[in-house]
Design an enzyme around this catalytic site. Structure first.
Site, PDB file in Angstrom:
ATOM      1  N   SER A 128     -25.501  -1.765   1.692  1.00 45.00           N
ATOM      2  CA  SER A 128     -25.087  -1.063   2.919  1.00 45.00           C
ATOM      3  C   SER A 128     -23.771  -0.325   2.716  1.00 45.00           C
ATOM      4  O   SER A 128     -22.912  -0.280   3.601  1.00 45.00           O
ATOM      5  CB  SER A 128     -24.969  -2.048   4.096  1.00 45.00           C
ATOM      6  OG  SER A 128     -25.006  -1.363   5.326  1.00 45.00           O
ATOM      7  N   LYS A 140     -28.355   4.025   8.316  1.00 50.90           N
ATOM      8  CA  LYS A 140     -28.556   4.287   6.886  1.00 50.90           C
ATOM      9  C   LYS A 140     -30.033   4.368   6.523  1.00 50.90           C
ATOM     10  O   LYS A 140     -30.358   4.849   5.426  1.00 50.90           O
ATOM     11  CB  LYS A 140     -27.854   3.221   6.049  1.00 50.90           C
ATOM     12  CG  LYS A 140     -26.330   3.234   6.197  1.00 50.90           C
ATOM     13  CD  LYS A 140     -25.673   2.240   5.256  1.00 50.90           C
ATOM     14  CE  LYS A 140     -24.154   2.299   5.334  1.00 50.90           C
ATOM     15  NZ  LYS A 140     -23.596   1.365   6.340  1.00 50.90           N
ATOM     16  N   LYS A 181     -33.571  -3.184   7.116  1.00 50.70           N
ATOM     17  CA  LYS A 181     -32.123  -2.947   7.113  1.00 50.70           C
ATOM     18  C   LYS A 181     -31.432  -3.726   8.221  1.00 50.70           C
ATOM     19  O   LYS A 181     -31.966  -3.885   9.309  1.00 50.70           O
ATOM     20  CB  LYS A 181     -31.865  -1.440   7.313  1.00 50.70           C
ATOM     21  CG  LYS A 181     -30.421  -1.018   7.099  1.00 50.70           C
ATOM     22  CD  LYS A 181     -30.055  -1.021   5.634  1.00 50.70           C
ATOM     23  CE  LYS A 181     -28.573  -0.749   5.405  1.00 50.70           C
ATOM     24  NZ  LYS A 181     -27.709  -1.871   5.848  1.00 50.70           N
ATOM     25  N   SER A 202     -25.408   0.128  11.032  1.00 50.75           N
ATOM     26  CA  SER A 202     -25.920   0.561   9.727  1.00 50.75           C
ATOM     27  C   SER A 202     -27.422   0.775   9.686  1.00 50.75           C
ATOM     28  O   SER A 202     -27.946   1.160   8.632  1.00 50.75           O
ATOM     29  CB  SER A 202     -25.517  -0.447   8.644  1.00 50.75           C
ATOM     30  OG  SER A 202     -24.153  -0.315   8.334  1.00 50.75           O
TER      31      SER A 202
END
Length: 399
Positions: free
Chosen positions: A133, A73, A235, A70
């Site tokens: 997320s 992202k 993140k 992720s």
């Protein structure tokens, strides 16, 4: 000799002989210093980057393409943020949760839980991507911006190319495992740096501790936000193929560091190792500020102007990344002409202020005029030129 030629000879005799060198505002002295051993990190790859210079302070397999989970992202959110900044998107625009993007509540992926065929605002979707997320939010925004996820991946790769992310290729907007979907630790640090620099008012979203949507509250998975007040992003990510990943940013005093860890063994180890990397960086390195932006430096004599002098100031902050042990050896040198000629524009480059260490220039910033100076009338200018020319002749004869 004609009058024009005579005046040209005055001008030639009076002009200062110097060259304005191209300068940069921030630099590093690390290449000439002893290597400092970083902590032992048990992960597939990692990077510790200085935000101001982009200098890599520590790394392991920094350029190896790996599944980013992720952390993907970050590119999805970055593209959204840039479109919000240029007004291509608006925060309150409604975004449809299509059946293709909809999350059916599977435990194998993270979700924002927007109901199918309903809409959510762009700003809520952005929070759903960054904090929760949400794969559903990421895919819905991809469809909203590009029509479908594959076309959005093309936009991701175009942006990666612009940023200099040479070892990354995106196939989807979420980071779910897919053949050819990879990124390197260095590339993700470059992306994190761009988010911090360019996302403006949207960067603080990366530090928000939780987000509630559709009656469901989910906490930010970045554990460092709870244990270190200097950390303000970015993140987390995890899949079985990628392992546990974390991109983090921390600012302490004048220095900001970015850490990226890929392929850690657990959520706890990615947090512990990120913390160790950041503490090691702040413990051994420092951003030494030698002059702030707009700082007055000196005054320069002005010829043929309505003012006899003009004050000059720094056009940017002069700062140097160095080890703490070497910081006291950095001095500054001002490179400017003995005088300048009117007319002078406000902000006109006059010279540069240079940071020097052990006899070598390590950084420099332009110094510029702090005020405009207009030129005197032609008769006064001609009279001054004659005086300067005679003075130069006398000095030449004395020599």
């Amino acid at each position: 000799m004609t009058l024009l030629a005579w005046m040209a000879s005055f001008r030639s005799a009076c002009l200062p002989r110097w060259a304005l060198l191209v300068a940069v505002g921030v630099s590093s002295t690390l290449s000439a210093q002893a290597v400092i051993t970083p902590p032992d990190i048990d992960a597939s790859a990692y990077v510790l980057m200085d935000y101001n210079t982009g200098e890599i302070l520590a790394q392991k397999n920094a350029n190896t393409p790996l599944p980013p989970a992720s952390l993907t992202k970050m590119m999805t959110s970055y593209l959204i943020e840039q479109r919000l900044n240029d007004n291509t998107l608006r925060e309150n625009d409604a975004v449809l949760m299509s059946e293709r993007a909809w999350c059916r509540g599977s435990s194998s992926q993270s979700c924002m839980y927007v109901p199918v065929n309903e809409t959510a605002s762009v700003i809520d979707m952005l929070r759903g991507i960054i904090i929760q997320s949400g794969n559903d939010a990421s895919k819905a925004m991809a469809e909203h911006l590009a029509g479908d996820e594959a076309s959005f991946a093309d936009l991701m790769n175009e942006e990666a190319n612009k940023l200099g992310m040479t070892q990354s290729h995106f196939v989807n907007a979420t980071g779910m495992p897919e053949t050819g979907h990879v990124a390197s630790a260095r590339d993700l640090a470059i992306l994190a740096r761009a988010i911090i620099k360019n996302s403006g008012d949207y960067y603080p979203l990366y530090a928000e501790p939780s987000f509630t949507y559709n009656g469901i509250t989910q906490g930010n998975r970045n554990a460092l936000l709870l244990t270190d007040s200097s950390v303000d992003g970015l993140k987390t990510g995890h899949t079985s193929a990628a392992g546990y990943c974390l991109a983090a940013s921390s600012k302490r005093e004048q220095m900001r560091l970015i850490s990226v860890i890929l392929g850690s063994k657990s959520a706890q180890s990615r947090a512990d190792d990120s913390r160790a990397l950041l503490n090691w960086g702040f413990g051994h390195f420092v951003t030494e500020i030698k002059a702030s932006k707009g700082q007055a430096v000196t005054e320069i004599p002005v010829r043929y102007g309505t003012a006899e002098q003009v004050a000059i100031v720094t056009n940017d902050t002069l700062q140097v990344l160095t080890t703490k042990a070497a910081a006291e050896r950095i001095t500054t040198v001002l490179e400017v002409p003995e005088h300048i000629e009117a007319p002078i524009a406000l902000g006109q480059p006059i010279g540069r202020l240079v940071a020097v260490m052990d006899g070598q220039a390590v950084a420099a910033v332009p110094v510029v005029a702090s005020a405009a100076v207009t030129k005197t009338g032609w008769f006064s200018t001609l009279w001054q030129r004659l005086g300067y020319w005679l003075k130069a002749k006398l000095q030449s004869n004395d020599a």
